[in-house]
Design a protein around this motif. Structure first.
Motif, mmCIF file in Angstrom:
data_model
loop_
_atom_site.group_PDB
_atom_site.id
_atom_site.type_symbol
_atom_site.label_atom_id
_atom_site.label_comp_id
_atom_site.label_asym_id
_atom_site.label_seq_id
_atom_site.Cartn_x
_atom_site.Cartn_y
_atom_site.Cartn_z
ATOM 1 N N THR A 7 -7.986 7.109 -10.111
ATOM 2 C CA THR A 7 -6.723 6.592 -10.632
ATOM 3 C C THR A 7 -5.547 7.275 -9.962
ATOM 4 O O THR A 7 -4.555 6.629 -9.595
ATOM 5 N N LEU A 8 -5.644 8.590 -9.799
ATOM 6 C CA LEU A 8 -4.578 9.341 -9.146
ATOM 7 C C LEU A 8 -4.339 8.820 -7.729
ATOM 8 O O LEU A 8 -3.187 8.595 -7.320
ATOM 9 N N TRP A 9 -5.420 8.607 -6.980
ATOM 10 C CA TRP A 9 -5.268 8.137 -5.608
ATOM 11 C C TRP A 9 -4.757 6.695 -5.552
ATOM 12 O O TRP A 9 -4.014 6.335 -4.646
ATOM 13 N N LEU A 10 -5.153 5.885 -6.529
ATOM 14 C CA LEU A 10 -4.630 4.518 -6.591
ATOM 15 C C LEU A 10 -3.114 4.538 -6.785
ATOM 16 O O LEU A 10 -2.379 3.805 -6.115
ATOM 17 N N LEU A 11 -2.642 5.382 -7.704
ATOM 18 C CA LEU A 11 -1.207 5.462 -7.971
ATOM 19 C C LEU A 11 -0.447 6.096 -6.816
ATOM 20 O O LEU A 11 0.733 5.769 -6.575
ATOM 21 N N LEU A 12 -1.098 6.988 -6.097
ATOM 22 C CA LEU A 12 -0.450 7.627 -4.948
ATOM 23 C C LEU A 12 -0.449 6.737 -3.709
ATOM 24 O O LEU A 12 0.354 6.951 -2.794
ATOM 25 N N SER A 13 -1.343 5.747 -3.677
ATOM 26 C CA SER A 13 -1.528 4.957 -2.454
ATOM 27 C C SER A 13 -0.236 4.299 -1.951
ATOM 28 O O SER A 13 0.051 4.360 -0.744
ATOM 29 N N PRO A 14 0.599 3.672 -2.806
ATOM 30 C CA PRO A 14 1.821 3.084 -2.248
ATOM 31 C C PRO A 14 2.806 4.136 -1.746
ATOM 32 O O PRO A 14 3.586 3.869 -0.828
ATOM 33 N N LEU A 15 2.754 5.337 -2.351
ATOM 34 C CA LEU A 15 3.640 6.410 -1.902
ATOM 35 C C LEU A 15 3.198 6.946 -0.542
ATOM 36 O O LEU A 15 4.038 7.338 0.282
ATOM 37 N N ILE A 16 1.879 6.950 -0.297
ATOM 38 C CA ILE A 16 1.376 7.354 1.019
ATOM 39 C C ILE A 16 1.817 6.339 2.072
ATOM 40 O O ILE A 16 2.297 6.701 3.155
ATOM 41 N N TYR A 17 1.690 5.059 1.746
ATOM 42 C CA TYR A 17 2.160 4.017 2.659
ATOM 43 C C TYR A 17 3.671 4.121 2.860
ATOM 44 O O TYR A 17 4.184 3.917 3.971
ATOM 45 N N LEU A 18 4.386 4.439 1.777
ATOM 46 C CA LEU A 18 5.833 4.578 1.875
ATOM 47 C C LEU A 18 6.210 5.717 2.819
ATOM 48 O O LEU A 18 7.150 5.584 3.617
ATOM 49 N N ALA A 19 5.470 6.834 2.743
ATOM 50 C CA ALA A 19 5.756 7.974 3.615
ATOM 51 C C ALA A 19 5.587 7.583 5.082
ATOM 52 O O ALA A 19 6.440 7.915 5.928
ATOM 53 N N PHE A 20 4.492 6.879 5.401
ATOM 54 C CA PHE A 20 4.275 6.427 6.785
ATOM 55 C C PHE A 20 5.374 5.439 7.204
ATOM 56 O O PHE A 20 5.909 5.524 8.310
ATOM 57 N N TYR A 21 5.690 4.523 6.307
ATOM 58 C CA TYR A 21 6.699 3.509 6.605
ATOM 59 C C TYR A 21 8.055 4.152 6.884
ATOM 60 O O TYR A 21 8.720 3.835 7.879
ATOM 61 N N LEU A 22 8.470 5.084 6.022
ATOM 62 C CA LEU A 22 9.765 5.740 6.205
ATOM 63 C C LEU A 22 9.774 6.615 7.452
ATOM 64 O O LEU A 22 10.820 6.758 8.105
ATOM 65 N N LEU A 23 8.621 7.203 7.784
ATOM 66 C CA LEU A 23 8.537 8.007 9.004
ATOM 67 C C LEU A 23 8.872 7.158 10.228
ATOM 68 O O LEU A 23 9.703 7.547 11.068
ATOM 69 N N PHE A 24 8.268 5.996 10.322
ATOM 70 C CA PHE A 24 8.488 5.149 11.500
ATOM 71 C C PHE A 24 9.865 4.475 11.456
ATOM 72 O O PHE A 24 10.483 4.265 12.508
#
Length: 482
Positions: A323-340
């Motif tokens: 559950t923790l990783w599911l909730l974190l998953s969009p934030l991980i994608y957001l971090a990559f997205y904002l990086l680029f």
């Protein structure tokens, strides 16, 4: 040695690779190594980037110049109005919602014999989503909860106006919260017809209460997650409904007509991506073994044995971990997205804020979200979806044959695994190429010169390659798992 063998046997039995939801029961070897598919996909993306960057010109900033036309008064639409098709579809949507609830509560609890599981999870959640990408946001008109709310509004005059004005600060966060809860139920609850019926009853109560509190317009724009999900999907459609009018446009052009208006909507889009990726990832042997084999020795001192031997004790903790990783998953994608996006801002020297750039390019990710969903789930339409024909004759699973179709299409359609794999690769590549094109068009509108627009897309190209490689790796895991 015996205990070790017993543990390995238990691990094999419990491993998701043993019973894959999307596999076909036998091992399939990729025709060429996975890295060659990844390299080929990356080369195709690079080629599409070069072609689009060279040939694409800045768009004319005029709605009148955009290809499209009004279909409202066409002969086909006049015929549909004469037969009152929309009224029939509204009735059908409410009827099917009621049928899913009633059959779930009083019908067979075998998920394969009760119509509610197949209709809701496969026909509606998958099939209707894909149809929306072709025909537009029909859901906004036939949404059963909206139809019921409007019916109540005719009886209680102020019901659909709401008690309070919707707080702007909430934006799309309620829809995102409901979406996350829905995905959690889909992934981690043992869904049976009765549990689905209860979920639909609770969700119906939430919708009707929400309309009473903040009104129809605000609730179905910002809070009801299926309305938000399908409205975003419909932006890829060549058909667009607005204020009672129907117009046609180029496929995916709707993604360029507006931008994401808030961080919450951007994260909603990213969750459309990350939840599908997580669903594929958490069913792989690699993910499963990361927790249960305890490679870093974090659990063994606590349970005093190998974790898999304490499965009953650790199972709730494993669900919490996932559950923790599911909730974190969009934030991980957001971090990559904002990086680029940040790299694009840096190399172009743009004065626009990171927020403005991030929201401007958000909708260019939607084709990737659509093809990710299709590659992971479209085979369910062939294996289980076709059974809806027989289930309509026996919705409760009681042995009825109301329409004479109870024996039709009971066997699933099983395409060759090679065909499935190559169609998945093709869909993923197509979605990323469309996203590369859309991002280029958006860049030409956002940046002052064509050179800076092309330069800004170099980091975005790398982001697309990362997404492509990750998507292919996740898809390949149940196929190549031994």
């Amino acid at each position: 040695m015996a205990s070790k063998s017993k543990t390995l046997l238990l691990l094999g039995a419990l491993s998701p690779s043993a019973v894959q939801a999307h596999s076909f029961g036998k091992l399939y070897n990729l025709p060429v190594p996975l890295w060659m598919y990844v390299y080929g996909a990356a080369a195709a993306l690079l080629l599409s980037f070069l072609i689009v960057g060279y040939f694409l010109q800045a768009p004319k900033h005029s709605d009148a110049a955009a290809p499209g036309g009004d279909l409202t008064q066409s002969k086909f639409m006049r015929a549909l109005r004469r037969i009152k098709l929309l009224s029939a579809l509204k009735f059908f949507s409410v009827f099917m919602l009621g049928l899913c609830i009633v059959t779930g509560l009083f019908g067979s609890q075998d998920p394969y014999r009760n119509i509610n599981m197949t209709f809701f999870w496969v026909i509606f959640m998958l099939g209707f989503s894909y149809i929306t990408a072709l025909i537009g946001d029909l859901y906004s008109v036939i949404n059963p909860w909206r139809v019921m709310a409007e019916a109540l509004g005719k009886v209680f005059k102020r019901y659909t106006q709401g008690l309070w004005r919707y707080p702007a600060l909430l934006a799309y966060w309620p829809a995102l919260a409901l979406y996350a809860g829905f995905i959690w139920i889909e992934l981690f609850m043992f869904n049976r017809p009765s549990s689905l019926a209860k979920m639909l009853l609770i969700y119906s109560a939430i919708n009707l209460l929400g309309v009473w509190l903040i009104g129809t317009q605000a609730w179905f724009r910002y809070c009801e997650f299926m309305s938000v999900f399908l409205r975003l999907t419909a932006k890829m459609s060549p058909l667009h409904y607005e204020e009672g009018r129907l117009r046609w446009r180029l496929p995916f052009a709707g993604l360029l007509e507006e931008r994401a208006e808030h961080w919450s909507l951007l994260i909603f889009v990213l969750f459309m991506l990350s939840s599908t990726a997580f669903d594929g990832l958490h069913a792989t042997k690699s993910w499963f073994m990361l927790f249960w084999t305890d490679p870093y020795g974090l659990l063994a001192p606590w349970v005093k044995t190998v974790p898999i031997a304490s499965y009953a004790i650790l199972r709730p903790y494993y669900v919490a971990y996932e559950t923790l990783w599911l909730l974190l998953s969009p934030l991980i994608y957001l971090a990559f997205y904002l990086l680029f996006i940040g790299l694009a801002k840096l190399i172009t020297g743009s004065k626009l804020s990171l927020r403005e750039l991030a929201l401007s390019f958000a909708f260019s990710l939607l084709p990737i979200a659509l093809v990710y969903n299709m590659t992971h789930y479209y085979t369910l339409l062939l294996t289980q979806g076709v059974q809806i024909i027989s289930l309509f004759s026996d919705p409760f699973g009681m042995g009825w044959n109301l329409f004479g179709t109870a024996g039709r299409y009971r066997a699933p359609i099983l395409p060759a695994m090679g065909l499935v794999w190559h169609s998945q690769v093709g869909l993923i590549l197509f979605g990323h190429i469309v996203s590369v094109y859309l991002a280029h068009v958006e860049a030409l509108k956002v940046f002052p010169t064509r050179g800076k627009a092309v330069l800004s897309q170099i980091p975005m190209l790398f982001l697309m390659v990362v997404f492509t490689a990750a998507g292919l790796w996740i898809l390949a895991q149940p196929i190549t798992a031994g």
